[in-house]
Design an enzyme around this catalytic site. Structure first.
Site, mmCIF file in Angstrom:
data_model
loop_
_atom_site.group_PDB
_atom_site.id
_atom_site.type_symbol
_atom_site.label_atom_id
_atom_site.label_comp_id
_atom_site.label_asym_id
_atom_site.label_seq_id
_atom_site.Cartn_x
_atom_site.Cartn_y
_atom_site.Cartn_z
ATOM 1 N N GLU A 35 0.823 -1.213 0.000
ATOM 2 C CA GLU A 35 0.000 0.000 0.000
ATOM 3 C C GLU A 35 0.856 1.262 0.000
ATOM 4 O OE1 GLU A 35 -3.016 0.290 -0.701
ATOM 5 O OE2 GLU A 35 -3.711 -1.775 -0.495
ATOM 6 N N TYR A 118 -6.144 6.519 4.821
ATOM 7 C CA TYR A 118 -6.210 5.550 3.730
ATOM 8 C C TYR A 118 -5.453 4.265 4.086
ATOM 9 C CZ TYR A 118 -5.172 2.879 -0.319
ATOM 10 O OH TYR A 118 -5.026 1.807 -1.147
ATOM 11 N N ASP A 136 -8.887 6.114 -1.750
ATOM 12 C CA ASP A 136 -7.761 6.721 -2.479
ATOM 13 C C ASP A 136 -8.306 7.420 -3.725
ATOM 14 O OD1 ASP A 136 -8.365 4.740 -4.291
ATOM 15 O OD2 ASP A 136 -6.319 3.958 -4.447
HETATM 16 N N1 ADE Z 1 -3.766 0.642 -5.320
HETATM 17 C C1 ADE Z 1 -3.748 0.898 -4.016
HETATM 18 N N2 ADE Z 1 -4.010 -0.208 -3.297
HETATM 19 C C2 ADE Z 1 -4.179 -1.197 -4.181
HETATM 20 C C3 ADE Z 1 -4.458 -2.581 -4.069
HETATM 21 N N3 ADE Z 1 -4.587 -3.155 -2.881
HETATM 22 N N4 ADE Z 1 -4.567 -3.277 -5.203
HETATM 23 C C4 ADE Z 1 -4.432 -2.687 -6.398
HETATM 24 N N5 ADE Z 1 -4.162 -1.407 -6.563
HETATM 25 C C5 ADE Z 1 -4.037 -0.664 -5.471
#
Ligand code: ADE
Length: 358
Positions: A35, A118, A136
């Site tokens: 993340e 987030y 996000d």
């Molecule tokens: N962007 C942010 N978190 C994500 C996730 N868990 N899977 C795919 N794209 C992401």
């Protein structure tokens, strides 16, 4: 009204979710690393970094103990280096306060360095199934469109409201899947650049923006503040096979990383040679290099460069400058991508390119 998106979204996710390395095993450490990397960086770019990072630092303890240069080297090319510094601070806190295990508690996650709403929501929901939102840019785009909302998504109040709305509809049994489904839909269907793929969208049936024909107008983001421009002159100081580099200050932009020596302003050959001599070095040739620019979030560097060949001398330590074998730089010293255009003249490659070429 938003409640109606839950079922179709989860069914769609079950059939269409991409297989990604951090989805197979939802250990909180892996979820956290992914993340943080995925903030500001695309999924495809993150994949090789993620694998390598996890191999080098497989758990919280190894991250907490990693020497800074090694850590920055693993992050080299991903940018926004404070992300990884904060990760190390958080890893140390997790070691000291939680015996090396991430707490399964939203507020405790939120209090760790570098973890905001987030990320706390993402780790909490994906690793521990805590029913908290992870909103996000993808989620803001999807929901602005579903609601046909012209609210400015860069405003904190708009984001907070969206978080509250999502929280009301999160399914208690599949919190992590639900958050990831919203993100996934934003990444591969309700896309940011180019045409949204409404014809295959599981939320098309209730999307107000689609109904009104305003999908392309949303989400709304008001213009950002302009970037400050900085002129720089970057030097590739060559002494035989060795090149001069120095460590940046521990504070500020690209803190603690290594760099090619550089001077403020757009300097001519004479000014550069004067600086080099002031460093106690003996230049015998200077060649101008093509200009380059690098864009950070708040600053843009506009660079000119020179290769300066030096007589071999006992190396001075002036301005923190030291000379090392170019290959050694590639292995050990993290140099930010901002210098990539000039690092090429050292015959080494950095960060992202290292993964692509090997
Ligand atoms: N962007 C942010 N978190 C994500 C996730 N868990 N899977 C795919 N794209 C992401």
């Amino acid at each position: 009204m938003l409640k109606q998106i839950v079922k179709p979204l989860l069914s769609w996710y079950d059939g269409h979710a991409r297989v990604l390395p951090w989805r197979e095993d939802r250990h909180p450490y892996r979820v956290w690393v992914s993340e943080i990397m995925l903030q500001q960086t695309r999924v495809e770019a993150v994949k090789p970094f993620f694998e390598r990072f996890l191999k080098a630092l497989p758990n919280v303890k190894s991250l907490a103990e990693c020497p800074e240069d090694e850590l920055l080297k693993l992050w080299e090319g991903l940018g926004y280096y404070n992300r990884v510094r904060n990760m190390q601070k958080a890893a140390r806190t997790v070691m000291e306060q939680y015996g090396g295990e991430f707490p399964a508690d939203y507020e405790k996650l939120l209090s760790l360095p570098g973890i905001g709403h987030y990320t706390a929501g993402a780790i909490g929901s994906i690793a521990f199934n805590i029913p908290m939102p992870a909103v996000d840019g993808n989620v803001l785009r999807v929901l602005s469109r579903v609601k046909a909302s012209y609210d400015d998504i860069l405003k904190q109040s708009v984001k907070s409201n969206m978080e509250k709305e999502v929280q009301k509809i999160i399914p208690a049994d599949r919190a992590g899947d639900f958050n990831q489904a919203l993100i996934e839909l934003g990444a591969i269907v309700c896309v940011p650049n180019g045409k949204a793929k409404c014809e295959i969208c599981p939320l098309a049936f209730c999307c107000m923006a689609r109904e009104k024909g305003i999908v392309d107008e949303l989400p709304k983001k008001k213009a950002k503040k302009e970037r400050r421009l900085e002129q720089k002159t970057v030097l590739v100081l060559r002494e035989g096979d060795r090149v001069g580099i120095r460590k940046r200050s521990a504070k500020g932009l690209l803190a603690g990383m290594y760099e090619l020596p550089n001077l403020e302003g757009c300097l001519g050959e004479d000014e550069v040679l004067e600086y080099v001599r002031e460093c106690g070095l003996s230049p015998f040739r200077i060649l101008p290099l093509a200009g380059a620019k690098h864009v950070f979030s708040h600053v843009e560097w506009q660079m000119t460069g020179y290769v300066v060949s030096l007589e071999e001398t006992e190396s001075m330590d002036h301005d923190g400058l030291f000379f090392i074998d170019a290959k050694e730089t590639e292995e050990k010293y993290p140099i930010p991508a901002a210098f990539a255009a000039y690092v090429r003249y050292m015959d080494i490659v950095l960060g992202q390119e290292r993964y692509e070429e090997r």
